[in-house]
Design a protein around this motif. Structure first.
Motif, PDB file in Angstrom:
ATOM      1  N   ILE A 254       0.835  -1.206   0.000  1.00 14.99           N
ATOM      2  CA  ILE A 254       0.000   0.000   0.000  1.00 14.99           C
ATOM      3  C   ILE A 254       0.868   1.253   0.000  1.00 14.99           C
ATOM      4  O   ILE A 254       0.569   2.227  -0.692  1.00 14.99           O
ATOM      5  CB  ILE A 254      -0.980  -0.057   1.186  1.00 14.99           C
ATOM      6  N   GLN A 280      -1.103  -8.480  -5.771  1.00  9.72           N
ATOM      7  CA  GLN A 280      -0.862  -7.559  -4.649  1.00  9.72           C
ATOM      8  C   GLN A 280      -0.845  -6.116  -5.121  1.00  9.72           C
ATOM      9  O   GLN A 280      -1.398  -5.219  -4.483  1.00  9.72           O
ATOM     10  CB  GLN A 280       0.504  -7.875  -4.024  1.00  9.72           C
ATOM     11  N   ARG A 283      -4.364  -4.888  -6.108  1.00 15.79           N
ATOM     12  CA  ARG A 283      -5.196  -4.690  -4.920  1.00 15.79           C
ATOM     13  C   ARG A 283      -4.779  -3.426  -4.175  1.00 15.79           C
ATOM     14  O   ARG A 283      -5.617  -2.670  -3.675  1.00 15.79           O
ATOM     15  CB  ARG A 283      -5.112  -5.912  -3.997  1.00 15.79           C
ATOM     16  N   GLN A 286      -5.892  -0.341  -6.036  1.00 16.12           N
ATOM     17  CA  GLN A 286      -7.333  -0.197  -5.832  1.00 16.12           C
ATOM     18  C   GLN A 286      -7.615   0.389  -4.447  1.00 16.12           C
ATOM     19  O   GLN A 286      -8.458   1.271  -4.294  1.00 16.12           O
ATOM     20  CB  GLN A 286      -7.980  -1.575  -5.986  1.00 16.12           C
ATOM     21  N   THR A 287      -6.879  -0.095  -3.443  1.00 19.88           N
ATOM     22  CA  THR A 287      -7.104   0.373  -2.075  1.00 19.88           C
ATOM     23  C   THR A 287      -6.844   1.876  -1.941  1.00 19.88           C
ATOM     24  O   THR A 287      -7.594   2.592  -1.291  1.00 19.88           O
ATOM     25  CB  THR A 287      -6.196  -0.392  -1.097  1.00 19.88           C
ATOM     26  N   VAL A 288      -5.760   2.355  -2.553  1.00 17.11           N
ATOM     27  CA  VAL A 288      -5.450   3.776  -2.422  1.00 17.11           C
ATOM     28  C   VAL A 288      -6.231   4.604  -3.440  1.00 17.11           C
ATOM     29  O   VAL A 288      -6.053   5.808  -3.543  1.00 17.11           O
ATOM     30  CB  VAL A 288      -3.941   4.062  -2.558  1.00 17.11           C
ATOM     31  N   GLY A 308      -7.949 -13.450  -7.788  1.00 20.47           N
ATOM     32  CA  GLY A 308      -7.271 -12.669  -6.760  1.00 20.47           C
ATOM     33  C   GLY A 308      -7.699 -11.211  -6.737  1.00 20.47           C
ATOM     34  O   GLY A 308      -7.773 -10.601  -5.677  1.00 20.47           O
ATOM     35  N   VAL A 309      -7.968 -10.614  -7.910  1.00 22.21           N
ATOM     36  CA  VAL A 309      -8.293  -9.187  -7.923  1.00 22.21           C
ATOM     37  C   VAL A 309      -9.767  -8.930  -8.189  1.00 22.21           C
ATOM     38  O   VAL A 309     -10.242  -7.810  -7.997  1.00 22.21           O
ATOM     39  CB  VAL A 309      -7.438  -8.403  -8.951  1.00 22.21           C
ATOM     40  N   GLY A 310     -10.511  -9.943  -8.644  1.00 21.81           N
ATOM     41  CA  GLY A 310     -11.944  -9.767  -8.887  1.00 21.81           C
ATOM     42  C   GLY A 310     -12.207  -8.753  -9.994  1.00 21.81           C
ATOM     43  O   GLY A 310     -11.493  -8.714 -10.990  1.00 21.81           O
TER      44      GLY A 310
ATOM     45  N   ASN B 124     -10.280 -12.335   0.492  1.00 15.19           N
ATOM     46  CA  ASN B 124     -10.574 -11.124  -0.249  1.00 15.19           C
ATOM     47  C   ASN B 124     -11.927 -10.534   0.150  1.00 15.19           C
ATOM     48  O   ASN B 124     -12.818 -10.408  -0.689  1.00 15.19           O
ATOM     49  CB  ASN B 124     -10.548 -11.452  -1.750  1.00 15.19           C
ATOM     50  N   THR B 129      -9.826  -4.090  -0.009  1.00  7.59           N
ATOM     51  CA  THR B 129      -9.325  -3.168  -1.031  1.00  7.59           C
ATOM     52  C   THR B 129     -10.049  -1.828  -0.989  1.00  7.59           C
ATOM     53  O   THR B 129     -10.004  -1.076  -1.954  1.00  7.59           O
ATOM     54  CB  THR B 129      -9.469  -3.778  -2.440  1.00  7.59           C
ATOM     55  N   ASP B 130     -10.725  -1.526   0.109  1.00 11.36           N
ATOM     56  CA  ASP B 130     -11.367  -0.220   0.228  1.00 11.36           C
ATOM     57  C   ASP B 130     -10.547   0.686   1.138  1.00 11.36           C
ATOM     58  O   ASP B 130      -9.704   0.225   1.890  1.00 11.36           O
ATOM     59  CB  ASP B 130     -12.780  -0.364   0.803  1.00 11.36           C
ATOM     60  N   ALA B 131     -10.843   1.973   1.057  1.00  9.87           N
ATOM     61  CA  ALA B 131     -10.147   2.916   1.918  1.00  9.87           C
ATOM     62  C   ALA B 131     -11.168   3.851   2.547  1.00  9.87           C
ATOM     63  O   ALA B 131     -12.227   4.106   1.968  1.00  9.87           O
ATOM     64  CB  ALA B 131      -9.113   3.705   1.128  1.00  9.87           C
ATOM     65  N   TYR B 138      -6.418   9.229   3.417  1.00  2.05           N
ATOM     66  CA  TYR B 138      -7.186   7.991   3.406  1.00  2.05           C
ATOM     67  C   TYR B 138      -6.485   6.968   4.285  1.00  2.05           C
ATOM     68  O   TYR B 138      -5.277   7.036   4.508  1.00  2.05           O
ATOM     69  CB  TYR B 138      -7.339   7.449   1.992  1.00  2.05           C
TER      70      TYR B 138
END
Lengths: 448, 291
Positions: A254, A280, A283, A286-288, A308-310, B124, B129-131, B138
């Motif tokens: 991240i 990784q 993902r 996507q998170t940030v 893994g990433v959908g 998963n 994968t959210d923030a 964030y």
């Protein structure tokens, strides 16, 4: 208190030993070889099987790819045996697991040649494992068909027995996504700034050299291949961020994604030899909530990647040597065998859809099958000469299309395919016009 | 400036998870002088249980802590009775535990490999994968939840050690095993409980890490190396130390990653280990008596 320190030190030393055994150390020169096994023709009466050895990464970092390679080899061998075998003999695979470890791969290759005395060697997955293996097979005068060993350094050492069964060396991989964007995306929408993030890995570093115009030094000689100015500079795209992550012990994806986001690059090149790391990376991006116009990855055609990433896979593109929609026609056991035949056979055997990590080893097996039938023996030098003599008009015909090679063992006139994940399916988007089955590129990438 | 704060937040949101992982290791060392090389391997057992529950029944990885903590506690009790209790009186106990836990780690790795193969796994859930956005900043949702839960568990552990009779006994044994025995503490029983607690912490951190990091059986070596540097920095056997060490190193590693590149971020941990061993071998909170 002193004791405490000693406990820690001793335990760390144990760890150090373990970790160094797991890590991939610098490649030593291949140890001296004993003489190659003499090729003695078996008496016609007994007809022992033709044995083919492969040292594959069935576990460890390359486990996904390694297991698929095993399936590709075994499926092809099974089909050949079903059609009566090769030169009237059954074919048998001798596969050992090198745990994605370089030293183990070297030792196993030597054992396959010297103790097991296999008739042929099939290559392994990844440049890192292939690089130290080819000097061993070269010295033993064993043909070494390579399914995944894209680094240019492998092919610039003057070896005569290696043949690469993918379109081109890793240093030239970066051309494919750039060329695709230049041909399919209107000028105003094209990326102007680029972020390159990559594993500190043989394959990934090679792609970076091609993208940024570095030099490839060839070990054991003073030859240097200069790739300046590089694919990105030629396209006029500016690299605004470039970082690599270490091969072992990296967990803070991240923070890395946060740094890429801070660069605000239009497009990301994510380069690694393992789909686990691209999972990784995606993902984390996507998170940030970093949404570049385009994301190109060097790995990620596998079903495991999609799982893994959908939905985040949507719009990501990956180069590929193979795609199910392409209607290539090859030969197997002397009969026509199309890409679609291959897909049907794989589905029947394994109950799932194949991907390129199955198709490439399958093609290798087809190539050796054709060569052995053509020369009528398992003599490796004769097989090598026959493969080296292939031309555009008389190629090796596989489910990956036709192959003929230059004197380095790299295929001539073979472009990569570009694939893109679109709504859960890996579509084939480029090149246009050469094969039926392409679909429109999605650009820019949909928001996560 | 915004970026500097953001990196701090990212580091902090990882720190709690590291702290929970390290807490189990440090408590086991504090009470029993067991350097548990297999700690991360036990964590991985919990991670695989979590993965199995998530894939098969859709159980939320955070909820599955309710399963992994008791299961790992019981496993810890069994392992302690079978493996460590019988050698507890040996004069070479500490050295033996290094070898024993090392082989335990190999056995666990082998079993996990046989059962789950060596393919990389992760759970998963949506929040992985959210923030959470606030203003210009964030927080990764998964890391944030994991750190909150870790801190809650650590708080619970602290309360337990401070307010219950068993907690007193554990702290007494951490301070001085022999003296505790003399004043009537059943050290053998206390050790069993403490080992179980350490494993329960490993269980919770395994569940939480299942959606933060990919894992495969052989990867625990990377983790135990990081965890050892965390607890040595904090002072082996000190809970507070492992907490401070974890946050300090997680934040440092995030800054190193930003300024010098991710290649250097794992090295942060080992450099810290090296420096602390050279200049302050007992660690930041180095009285191993402290709970």
């Amino acid at each position: 208190m002193k004791r405490t320190v000693w406990f820690v030190l001793s335990s760390l030393m144990i760890l150090a030993v373990v970790l160094s055994a797991c890590a991939a150390p610098a490649q030593p020169e291949a140890p001296a070889q004993t003489a190659a096994p003499a090729q003695t023709e078996a008496p016609a009466a007994s007809q022992p099987p033709i044995r083919i050895g492969a040292s594959l990464p069935m576990t460890g970092g390359f486990a996904i790819n390694g297991q698929l390679h095993k399936e590709g080899y075994e499926l092809c061998v099974k089909l050949i045996n079903d059609k009566g075998g090769l030169l009237g003999r059954q074919v048998e695979m001798v596969i050992s697991d090198n745990q994605s470890d370089t030293e183990t791969a070297i030792a196993q290759t030597e054992r396959l040649i010297n103790q097991d005395k296999v008739d042929f060697i099939f290559g392994t997955f990844s440049s890192r494992l292939t690089f130290p293996m080819t000097p061993i097979t070269e010295q033993a005068k064993m043909v070494h068909p390579i399914p995944a060993g894209a680094a240019l350094r492998i092919y610039e050492r003057g070896q005569k027995y290696i043949f690469y069964f993918q379109p081109n060396a890793a240093e030239y991989v970066g051309k494919s996504p750039v060329e695709m964007i230049q041909n399919l995306v209107p000028e105003a929408d094209r990326p102007k700034t680029v972020a390159i993030v990559h594993a500190d890995d043989f394959f990934a570093n090679s792609i970076v050299i091609g993208l940024t115009g570095g030099k490839v030094e060839i070990e054991g000689s003073d030859r240097v291949v200069d790739l300046a100015p590089g694919v990105l500079a030629e396209a006029g795209w500016e690299v605004v961020f470039q970082q690599q992550w270490p091969e072992e012990g990296f967990s803070d994806w991240i923070s890395l994604a946060n740094s890429i986001k801070a660069s605000n690059a239009d497009m990301v090149f994510g380069l690694t030899a393992s789909p686990d790391e691209t999972i990784q990376l995606v993902r984390a991006m996507q998170t940030v909530d970093y949404n570049p116009k385009g994301v190109y990855l060097s790995q990620g055609t596998q079903e495991e990647f999609r799982e893994g990433v959908g939905d985040a896979a949507n719009g990501i593109f990956i180069h590929s040597s193979w795609h199910p929609a392409v209607q290539w026609e090859g030969l197997l056991a002397g009969e026509p065998f199309t890409n679609q035949d291959f897909i049907a056979a794989y589905q029947a055997e394994y109950g799932k859809d194949p991907d390129e990590d199955v198709a490439i080893p399958f093609a290798i097996c087809q190539g050796i099958d054709q060569a052995v039938r053509a020369v009528g023996s398992t003599d490796n030098t004769a097989v090598r000469d026959w493969l080296a003599a292939r031309t555009e008009a008389e190629p090796v015909k596989t489910i990956l299309g036709d192959f003929h090679w230059d004197e380095r063992g790299l295929p001539l006139n073979k472009p990569f395919l570009m694939t893109q994940w679109q709504n859960g399916e890996l579509k084939f988007v480029y090149p246009l016009g050469e094969f039926p089955g392409t679909v429109d590129l999605i650009w820019p990438k949909p928001e996560w | 400036m915004t970026q500097m704060v953001q990196i701090f937040l990212l580091g902090m949101s990882l720190g709690g998870v590291y702290a929970l992982m390290a807490a189990g290791l440090t408590i086991v060392f504090g009470v029993m002088r067991i350097v548990n090389i297999a700690h991360a391997a036990f964590m991985f057992i919990a991670a695989y249980i979590t993965y199995f529950l998530f894939q098969s029944f859709g159980v939320d990885p955070i909820l599955s802590i309710l399963v992994t903590m008791p299961v790992m506690y019981l496993l810890g009790v069994v392992v302690y009775r079978l493996v460590f209790a019988r050698i507890a009186d040996s004069s070479r106990f500490a050295e033996l535990t290094v070898l024993l836990t090392f082989s335990l780690a190999l056995v666990i790795e082998g079993l996990l490999g046989a059962m789950f193969t060596n393919i990389y796994r992760s759970t998963n859930p949506r929040y992985a994968t959210d923030a959470i956005l606030f203003g210009n900043f964030y927080l990764p949702e998964g890391q944030f939840y994991a750190t909150l839960i870790s801190l809650a568990l650590l708080g619970g552990l602290w309360l337990f050690l401070r307010t219950t009779r068993t907690g007193y006994a554990i702290r007494a044994a951490m301070q001085n095993r022999t003296a505790a025995q003399v004043v009537g503490v059943d050290v053998s029983r206390i050790s069993t409980i403490a080992f179980g607690l350490g494993m329960a912490m490993a269980g919770a951190s395994g569940s939480l890490s299942s959606f933060l990091f990919t894992f495969f059986p052989g990867k625990h070596w990377e983790w135990v190396a990081i965890l050892l540097s965390l607890i040595v920095l904090g002072g082996m056997g000190s809970l507070l130390g492992s907490l401070v060490g974890a946050f300090a190193l997680a934040v440092s590693a995030a800054y190193v990653s930003y300024f010098y590149g991710p290649t250097w971020s794992p090295i942060t941990f080992f450099l810290a280990l090296f420096l602390i061993l050279m200049f302050r071998p007992r660690g930041l909170f180095g009285k191993p008596m402290e709970a």
